[in-house]
Design an enzyme around this catalytic site. Structure first.
Site: not given
Length: 309
Positions: A11, A34, A53, A117, A142, A171, A201, A209, A267
């Site tokens: 992306f 691929n 890879d 991030s 992360y 984001n 949601i 955000r 969460r």
């Protein structure tokens, strides 16, 4: 420049590739075997596509040959899933990046620009908007791995003179975002709205955000490639916040009909507010976002309507 993009078929990477080619640079894309190319390339475009890879040190070392600027956009995990297997996160992101830095030094790479991030390295904000000087207390693996990679970049700069720049992204959203990855609230919600599906949601929709269009993110990476000196770390985002409910309101205005919503329990790893202070990027890169949130949704919607279900 001769540029190498790890994750150039994805992306963000695909938009960065377009920006680099438009600016006249030669680009080598490194991505999984691929993988469908995101567009056709003209015969005059200096583009090379290398399959490999990222976890394979030999593949990575070969890809670095002859490149002076490297963009590291690869991540094998997502914030929401990284806590399920932190050891995997460390093995496949942190350890592989350290091996990349070793190989980059041997290959004579001039500079590495890393996609960090801004949404996870700071943890629960003490204040907003969040500047680069805010404490870093990630609450997901992360974010911890992203932060650790930043530290290793600093170490390799001290030990080996490897130049680097870290962009802490908020984001990004927009065209080519893979809905199947279930990452990116704007694109996922917009896709579901077009299909008449119920949008789920987490929480009451008040989580805020910082969202900005992917083309602005690509331009930040392009400008960071030629930035010299300090600072090494900069926030990249819109500088303003949107709640999940705000997103749904904007999507309803864009598509022209109300969307069905289902609210689920919140969460534990979702911080309530994350908005980045982008003053440093404005001052040091001369960068600022140019596409409004509404214009970004309109562009994403137009693209999405051309895609097969």
């Amino acid at each position: 420049m001769k540029c190498l993009i790890f994750g150039g078929g994805g992306f963000l990477g695909s938009h960065l590739c377009d920006a680099l080619l438009t600016a006249g640079h030669a680009v080598r894309i490194f991505d999984r075997p691929n993988l469908r190319h995101f567009r056709a390339f003209g015969k005059d475009e200096q583009i090379e596509w290398v399959e490999g890879d990222f976890l394979n040190a030999e593949d990575v070392s070969k890809a670095l040959i002859g490149c002076d600027t490297v963009f590291h956009l690869v991540s094998t995990t997502l914030p929401r899933s990284s806590n399920e297997n932190p050891a995997y996160d460390v093995d496949t992101n942190l350890a592989t990046t350290v091996r990349l830095l070793d190989a980059a030094c041997k290959a004579g790479v001039g500079k590495i620009i890393f996609a960090s991030s801004g949404g996870t390295v700071y943890g629960i904000p003490q204040s907003a908007p969040i500047s680069e000087n805010h404490p870093t207390e990630p609450i997901c693996s992360y974010g911890i791995c992203k932060l650790a990679i930043e530290k290793y970049l600093h170490l390799y700069n001290i030990l080996h003179g490897l130049k680097y720049c870290v962009l802490r992204l908020s984001n990004p959203f927009g065209e080519r975002q893979r809905i199947s990855s279930a990452q990116g609230a704007v694109s996922v919600f917009l896709h579901k709205a077009l299909r008449g599906e119920t949008i789920e949601i987490w929480g009451d929709g008040s989580v805020v955000r910082d969202y900005f269009h992917v083309s602005d993110a690509a331009r930040a990476f392009l400008q960071a490639a030629t930035q010299s000196g300090y600072p090494h770390i900069m926030n990249i985002g819109s500088g303003s916040g949107k709640s999940l409910n705000d997103i749904l309101t904007a999507i309803e205005a864009a598509v022209g009909w109300p969307v069905a919503r289902k609210y689920l329990p919140s969460r534990a790893f979702d911080v309530p507010v994350n908005v980045l202070d982008i003053a440093k990027a404005r001052d040091c890169l001369g960068w600022h976002p140019t596409i409004s949130f509404e214009a970004g949704i309109a562009r994403t919607l137009t693209w999405m309507k051309t895609q097969p279900d």
